[in-house]
Design a protein around this motif. Structure first.
Motif, PDB file in Angstrom:
ATOM      1  N   PHE A   1       0.843  -1.044   0.040  1.00 21.28           N
ATOM      2  CA  PHE A   1      -0.096   0.111   0.322  1.00 21.28           C
ATOM      3  C   PHE A   1       0.800   1.228  -0.283  1.00 21.28           C
ATOM      4  O   PHE A   1       1.650   1.571   1.244  1.00 21.28           O
ATOM      5  N   ALA A  31       2.805  -4.535   3.058  1.00 20.36           N
ATOM      6  CA  ALA A  31       1.987  -5.744   3.874  1.00 20.36           C
ATOM      7  C   ALA A  31       2.154  -7.319   3.531  1.00 20.36           C
ATOM      8  O   ALA A  31       1.980  -8.147   4.577  1.00 20.36           O
ATOM      9  N   VAL A  85       3.820   0.886   2.267  1.00 21.70           N
ATOM     10  CA  VAL A  85       4.116  -0.218   3.100  1.00 21.70           C
ATOM     11  C   VAL A  85       3.923  -1.332   2.333  1.00 21.70           C
ATOM     12  O   VAL A  85       3.209  -1.763   1.992  1.00 21.70           O
ATOM     13  N   PRO A 102       0.573 -11.064  15.192  1.00 22.42           N
ATOM     14  CA  PRO A 102       0.439  -9.531  15.362  1.00 22.42           C
ATOM     15  C   PRO A 102      -0.352  -8.631  14.615  1.00 22.42           C
ATOM     16  O   PRO A 102      -0.266  -8.982  13.286  1.00 22.42           O
ATOM     17  N   SER A 103      -0.811  -7.841  15.181  1.00 26.82           N
ATOM     18  CA  SER A 103      -1.211  -6.928  14.646  1.00 26.82           C
ATOM     19  C   SER A 103      -0.321  -6.175  13.586  1.00 26.82           C
ATOM     20  O   SER A 103       0.320  -5.920  13.881  1.00 26.82           O
ATOM     21  N   GLY A 104      -1.361  -6.176  12.058  1.00 28.25           N
ATOM     22  CA  GLY A 104      -0.602  -5.729  11.205  1.00 28.25           C
ATOM     23  C   GLY A 104      -0.043  -6.522  10.809  1.00 28.25           C
ATOM     24  O   GLY A 104       1.087  -5.968   9.638  1.00 28.25           O
ATOM     25  N   CYS A 105       0.966  -7.467  11.301  1.00 31.76           N
ATOM     26  CA  CYS A 105       1.278  -8.540  10.161  1.00 31.76           C
ATOM     27  C   CYS A 105       0.993  -8.953   8.625  1.00 31.76           C
ATOM     28  O   CYS A 105       1.857  -9.159   7.926  1.00 31.76           O
ATOM     29  N   GLY A 106       0.083  -8.681   8.381  1.00 27.73           N
ATOM     30  CA  GLY A 106      -0.807  -8.952   6.443  1.00 27.73           C
ATOM     31  C   GLY A 106      -2.017  -9.676   6.803  1.00 27.73           C
ATOM     32  O   GLY A 106      -2.060 -10.520   5.999  1.00 27.73           O
ATOM     33  N   LYS A 107      -2.348 -10.161   7.999  1.00 28.07           N
ATOM     34  CA  LYS A 107      -3.226 -10.962   7.477  1.00 28.07           C
ATOM     35  C   LYS A 107      -4.381 -11.235   6.780  1.00 28.07           C
ATOM     36  O   LYS A 107      -5.102 -12.061   5.748  1.00 28.07           O
ATOM     37  N   THR A 108      -5.012 -10.179   7.227  1.00 23.93           N
ATOM     38  CA  THR A 108      -6.238  -9.807   6.656  1.00 23.93           C
ATOM     39  C   THR A 108      -5.547  -9.200   5.083  1.00 23.93           C
ATOM     40  O   THR A 108      -6.367  -9.304   4.428  1.00 23.93           O
ATOM     41  N   GLU A 141     -11.548 -13.812  11.298  1.00 20.87           N
ATOM     42  CA  GLU A 141     -11.966 -13.482  12.746  1.00 20.87           C
ATOM     43  C   GLU A 141     -13.036 -13.610  13.314  1.00 20.87           C
ATOM     44  O   GLU A 141     -13.734 -12.463  13.412  1.00 20.87           O
TER      45      GLU A 141
HETATM   46  P1  ATP Z   1      -4.816  -6.795  12.418  1.00 17.94           P
HETATM   47  O1  ATP Z   1      -4.739  -8.207  13.085  1.00 17.94           O
HETATM   48  O2  ATP Z   1      -4.778  -5.285  13.175  1.00 17.94           O
HETATM   49  O3  ATP Z   1      -6.463  -6.474  11.787  1.00 17.94           O
HETATM   50  P2  ATP Z   1      -2.911  -7.632  10.628  1.00 17.94           P
HETATM   51  O4  ATP Z   1      -2.614  -8.969  10.314  1.00 17.94           O
HETATM   52  O5  ATP Z   1      -4.851  -8.161   9.813  1.00 17.94           O
HETATM   53  O6  ATP Z   1      -3.869  -7.034  11.366  1.00 17.94           O
HETATM   54  P3  ATP Z   1      -3.705  -6.880   7.145  1.00 17.94           P
HETATM   55  O7  ATP Z   1      -4.747  -5.509   7.764  1.00 17.94           O
HETATM   56  O8  ATP Z   1      -3.525  -6.636   6.514  1.00 17.94           O
HETATM   57  O9  ATP Z   1      -2.853  -6.704   9.552  1.00 17.94           O
HETATM   58  O10 ATP Z   1      -2.420  -5.288   7.623  1.00 17.94           O
HETATM   59  C1  ATP Z   1      -0.656  -5.296   7.219  1.00 17.94           C
HETATM   60  C2  ATP Z   1      -0.097  -3.461   7.059  1.00 17.94           C
HETATM   61  O11 ATP Z   1      -1.013  -3.478   5.727  1.00 17.94           O
HETATM   62  C3  ATP Z   1      -0.237  -2.383   8.216  1.00 17.94           C
HETATM   63  O12 ATP Z   1       1.028  -2.089   8.651  1.00 17.94           O
HETATM   64  C4  ATP Z   1      -1.232  -1.853   8.101  1.00 17.94           C
HETATM   65  O13 ATP Z   1      -1.742  -0.607   7.939  1.00 17.94           O
HETATM   66  C5  ATP Z   1      -1.078  -1.881   6.060  1.00 17.94           C
HETATM   67  N1  ATP Z   1      -2.358  -1.611   5.584  1.00 17.94           N
HETATM   68  C6  ATP Z   1      -3.624  -2.688   5.427  1.00 17.94           C
HETATM   69  N2  ATP Z   1      -4.322  -2.486   4.367  1.00 17.94           N
HETATM   70  C7  ATP Z   1      -4.174  -1.423   3.747  1.00 17.94           C
HETATM   71  C8  ATP Z   1      -4.623   0.016   3.611  1.00 17.94           C
HETATM   72  N3  ATP Z   1      -5.555  -0.608   2.547  1.00 17.94           N
HETATM   73  N4  ATP Z   1      -3.733   1.110   3.062  1.00 17.94           N
HETATM   74  C9  ATP Z   1      -2.485   1.779   3.927  1.00 17.94           C
HETATM   75  N5  ATP Z   1      -2.279   0.563   4.433  1.00 17.94           N
HETATM   76  C10 ATP Z   1      -2.607  -0.679   4.404  1.00 17.94           C
END
Ligand code: ATP
Length: 372
Positions: free
Chosen positions: A19, A24, A22, A43-49, A165
């Protein structure tokens, strides 16, 4: 009974997604076997979603390949990927009954009314919701709504089911029940599934294998048992909640592995997934599992030595002791090593109390590369 068909093998190769600046996802590769439930954990932000949405086709503009049954699907729009999706907020259609919700995807796919009704009945039975088909979602409990969302996503026999989740909106007690329900439904149907969660316990309990992620990369892919007992890295050990992690240096002593932990004079017996930790002298993280620590009253050192001849023996003091069902958890202040958590069968530590000075035996520790 026709539950579904075994999904296709899912292969993800070198998946990457940014992104702006970033990054991801970086070079994510893994397989999901037909019938398997694989968890993305991290952990939060590691890219799962991001990984989940990329597979679903909801985030275009990524690098890498996604195949089902050997056929590339990453050029297809979301609605042609034959994927079922469940999100944490149920996303049931509020104005439709349970039957209509479950049948919705079947109607879109032009199933005949007869086939649709049979499938909806089958899904209601699978989710233990018989008799509730005419209710609206608001007339159901949170757990029931999430079961409807699950079978709605499975009704049309997707090649792959993605769960994002799915339990995080439920309160703690209910979460455990729904978790068991979901796991049973997945086991019975053998629906190929990816589950996204940041909850270690949920991943350990529900999945056949776990893809542990760290900053957009794969940290380790393993069965829950392997990940828990043999974490490959310090990050994995810490994330999975293994206690007692120390820094030290790896020692190869003849044909035995050992570790010299900072603060302790004598090396500890160790096991490792050689050659991951490098040559003798390499800096390592050492994880001493709470089950690998034994304690005895000070005057009982000989029984400890007799029971566990290879143990590293030191002394310490009990600074906390708590009963946890089948086992007791003791926090020990161990000479020079500091605080260590130990878990033993209740009967084995009966008679030991808070404040007691004890002998401590360390049976084994597991070595991993240090995380920077
Ligand atoms: P969580 O458990 O908090 O949901 P996650 O592991 O699912 O976190 P992602 O949501 O996949 O993490 O995000 C991965 C990285 O990409 C993070 O640094 C997030 O800030 C960034 N990110 C995700 N979506 C976007 C977007 N639409 N625009 C910019 N950055 C994004």
């Amino acid at each position: 009974m026709l539950y579904g068909r075994l999904g296709q093998k899912v292969q993800v190769r070198h998946l990457s997604k940014s992104f702006g600046k970033v990054s991801a996802l970086q070079d994510l590769s893994f397989d999901v076997e037909p019938g398997e439930l694989v968890a993305f954990l991290g952990p939060s932000g590691c890219g799962k979603t991001t990984a989940l949405k990329t597979i679903a086709g909801l985030l275009p503009g990524h690098g890498g390949e996604i195949s089902f049954g050997g056929e590339r699907i990453d050029h297809l729009p979301p609605n042609r990927r034959n994927i079922g999706l469940v999100f944490q907020n149920y996303s049931l259609f509020p104005h439709m009954t349970v039957n209509e919700n479950i049948g919705y995807g079947l109607r879109m796919r032009r199933w005949s009314a007869e086939r649709r009704m049979a499938r909806v009945r089958e899904m209601l039975a699978l989710a233990r919701l018989e008799g509730l088909g005419e209710r609206k979602p608001e007339q159901l409990s949170g757990g029931q709504q999430q079961r409807v969302a699950l079978v709605r996503a499975m009704a049309f026999m997707p090649d792959l089911l993605l769960l994002d989740e799915p339990l995080s909106n439920l309160d703690a007690g209910l979460r455990e029940d729904v978790r068991t329900d979901m796991r049973n439904i997945q086991r019975r149907t053998r629906q190929t599934t990816i589950l996204v969660t940041h909850d270690q316990e949920e991943a350990l309990v529900m999945s056949d294998r776990i893809v542990l992620m760290n900053q957009g990369r794969v940290e380790q892919i393993d069965s829950p048992e392997q990940l828990y007992s043999m974490p490959a890295t310090e990050f994995a050990a810490r994330f999975i909640g293994r206690g007692n992690i120390f820094h030290g240096a790896y020692l190869r002593d003849g044909d035995k592995d050992a570790v010299r932990i900072e603060g302790l004079d004598t090396p500890l017996p160790a096991s490792t997934r050689a050659p991951a930790v490098g040559p003798s002298g390499s800096p390592v993280a050492a994880c001493i599992q709470p089950e690998q620590i034994v304690v005895r009253a000070r005057n009982d050192i000989e029984t400890l030595k007799a029971h566990w001849p290879g143990a590293f023996i030191t002394t310490g003091k009990i600074v906390d002791i708590a009963f946890h069902g089948g086992s007791s958890v003791l926090h020990l202040d161990v000479e020079r090593a500091g605080l260590i958590k130990c878990r033993r069968p209740v009967a084995e530590v009966q008679g030991l109390c808070f404040g007691d000075r004890v002998v401590v035996g360390i049976l084994d520790c597991h070595l991993m590369p240090r995380s920077e």
